[in-house]
Design a protein around this motif. Structure first.
Motif, PDB file in Angstrom:
ATOM      1  N   TYR A 179       0.878  -1.179   0.000  1.00  0.00           N
ATOM      2  CA  TYR A 179       0.000   0.000   0.000  1.00  0.00           C
ATOM      3  C   TYR A 179       0.913   1.226   0.000  1.00  0.00           C
ATOM      4  CZ  TYR A 179      -4.097   2.706   1.845  1.00  0.00           C
ATOM      5  OH  TYR A 179      -5.145   3.574   2.055  1.00  0.00           O
ATOM      6  N   TYR A 194      -8.653  -3.330   3.138  1.00  0.00           N
ATOM      7  CA  TYR A 194      -7.608  -3.504   2.127  1.00  0.00           C
ATOM      8  C   TYR A 194      -6.734  -4.712   2.465  1.00  0.00           C
ATOM      9  CZ  TYR A 194      -3.844  -2.366  -1.135  1.00  0.00           C
ATOM     10  OH  TYR A 194      -2.914  -2.417  -2.153  1.00  0.00           O
ATOM     11  N   ILE A 238      -7.534   4.546  -4.210  1.00  0.00           N
ATOM     12  CA  ILE A 238      -7.287   3.101  -4.292  1.00  0.00           C
ATOM     13  C   ILE A 238      -8.106   2.519  -5.442  1.00  0.00           C
ATOM     14  CG2 ILE A 238      -7.303   0.926  -2.997  1.00  0.00           C
ATOM     15  CD1 ILE A 238      -7.505   2.603  -0.412  1.00  0.00           C
TER      16      ILE A 238
END
Lengths: 211, 223
Positions: free
Chosen positions: A121, A133, A202
């Protein structure tokens, strides 16, 4: 590894953690105490790490990058051509974001980022990853059924828009540049920053009017 | 040949909870686990590749039941033992005394270290593939240096044909570095895979999965 050959995996090394207390809070405390007592960890460094991720980096950093890309065509062009160099010049790279590629959403293509093998990430741009996530469900599913997963985030993509799922398998971190929403015309970069949500960077959300 | 972490494409995990507005940390021990892992990582006793390998090498039953930060803590314990920083006796009963050679990350160097990071790019061999070239990935996905070792080719993409879309330069090869066999830098590429080919069917025309892959994971795909 405790042996001097490299042809076999040492599965007996992978359960040393079981020597620690099983309760997670006690387990962390026991390991912290051990590593501090041995001199491998300075408690003040732990405080500094927490201060950094709680107060100095987070999705507001990425939001500023996106808002600037929306309002500064030269910056956007540089970002899409070489995000690592462009962000390095702004001092915005760092741990788990040493190499960055920016991908732009368009009416034709929607981008969404995952790390199926762990939880990679872009920490310097978005901070600590959200729980979803890092979840097995997201990691397992979004590569195979991205549209169903995005629908669970309330995002229904039009049929004509292709999906590109970026699986972060290396040290390249991906930043999604969401489409600038209708209704944001005339706003400057500072005001636009509030329209850029974490999930829009994202790919599990869109940029939207702030509540 | 694969491990429990390699879950891309797996069925059966159920819905995702987007949990809007969740706190940065749900429990106090999560903060400690994060800070402890980064602090000991900053001491330089192991690489990110070794950390990842330690997490994915947890017994599958532990990997499945542990939360995110429990995996981190278990991996730190296993790595500290494997690197000789602590003994099994100390893990069970506490430190028997300070380690003479310990060089911890200090508070004043935390922010510079986090802002600097650890770039994975290295001088390395010239790329063998060009943008637009079709390649076929290794089948099965495996580490060719260490049986059961670390690799970053997801099993779901093994044996598939992809298209080179970007050259990233030479990067440290995790398959080697995770096992302390050297950084062995290789050209790294962004590779596009047709979702319908990967999964047998896709949700939408033109959907793709983009994966970063090292050169040795791939061969030219001859039509």
């Amino acid at each position: 590894m405790p042996h001097d050959h490299h042809h076999h995996d040492h599965d007996h090394d992978h359960d040393a953690h079981a020597l620690l207390p099983s309760d997670p809070a006690l387990r962390v405390k026991a390991l912290e105490t051990l590593l501090v007592d041995k001199g491998y960890v300075d408690p003040a460094a732990m405080d500094a790490i927490l201060d950094f991720y709680q107060n100095k980096v987070g999705p507001q950093i990425g939001a500023r990058v996106v808002a600037r890309a929306w309002t500064d065509p030269a910056f956007k062009a540089a970002l899409l051509a070489d995000a690592s160099a462009t962000l390095a010049a702004e001092g915005l790279l760092g741990r788990q974001g040493e190499h960055v590629v920016a991908v732009e959403n368009t009416p034709e293509v929607h981008n969404v980022v995952v790390c199926t093998l762990c939880s990679c990430y872009p920490w310097p741009l978005l901070g600590i990853p959200p729980t979803w996530y890092k979840s097995d469900a997201y990691r397992a599913r979004v590569v195979r059924e991205p549209r169903r997963v995005l629908a669970e985030f309330g995002l229904d993509l039009p049929e004509g828009q292709a999906v590109r799922v970026w699986d972060s398998t290396a040290e390249i971190r991906y930043l999604v540049i969401p489409m600038r929403p209708e209704g944001s015309e005339g706003l400057d970069a500072e005001a636009l920053t509030r329209w850029v949500t974490r999930n829009s960077m994202i790919g599990t959300g869109l940029a939207e009017r702030p509540a | 040949m694969t491990r429990v972490h390699d879950m891309g494409g797996r069925f059966g995990d159920g819905p995702i909870d987007p949990a809007p507005g969740e706190p940065l940390f749900h429990k106090d021990w999560h903060r400690s686990a994060m800070a402890l892992t980064l602090a000991i990582g900053g001491a330089g006793e192991w690489s990110i590749d070794e950390s990842r390998y330690a997490r994915e090498s947890l017994p599958p039953k532990d990997y499945a039941r542990f939360s995110y930060y429990e995996k981190w803590i278990a991996a730190v314990a296993n790595l500290a033992l494997a690197r000789g920083l602590v003994t099994r006796e100390e893990l069970a009963a506490g430190a028997t005394g300070p380690a003479p050679g310990a060089r911890p990350l200090r508070a004043e160097t935390v922010e510079p270290a986090l802002r600097r990071g650890s770039p994975a790019s290295r001088p390395g061999p010239a790329p063998r593939f060009v943008v637009g070239q079709r390649v076929r990935t290794r089948l099965p996905a495996r580490n060719t240096l260490v049986e059961g070792g670390h690799t970053r080719l997801p099993a779901y993409a093994a044996g598939h044909i992809g298209r080179i879309v970007r050259l990233h330069g030479a990067h440290v090869l995790p398959d080697s570095n995770a096992h302390r066999l050297g950084e062995a830098p290789e050209p790294l590429y962004g590779v596009a895979f047709d979702a319908a080919a990967l999964w047998g069917a896709s949700e939408g025309a033109g959907d793709e999965v983009m994966i970063d892959l090292w050169e040795s994971y791939m061969e030219p795909a001859d039509d």
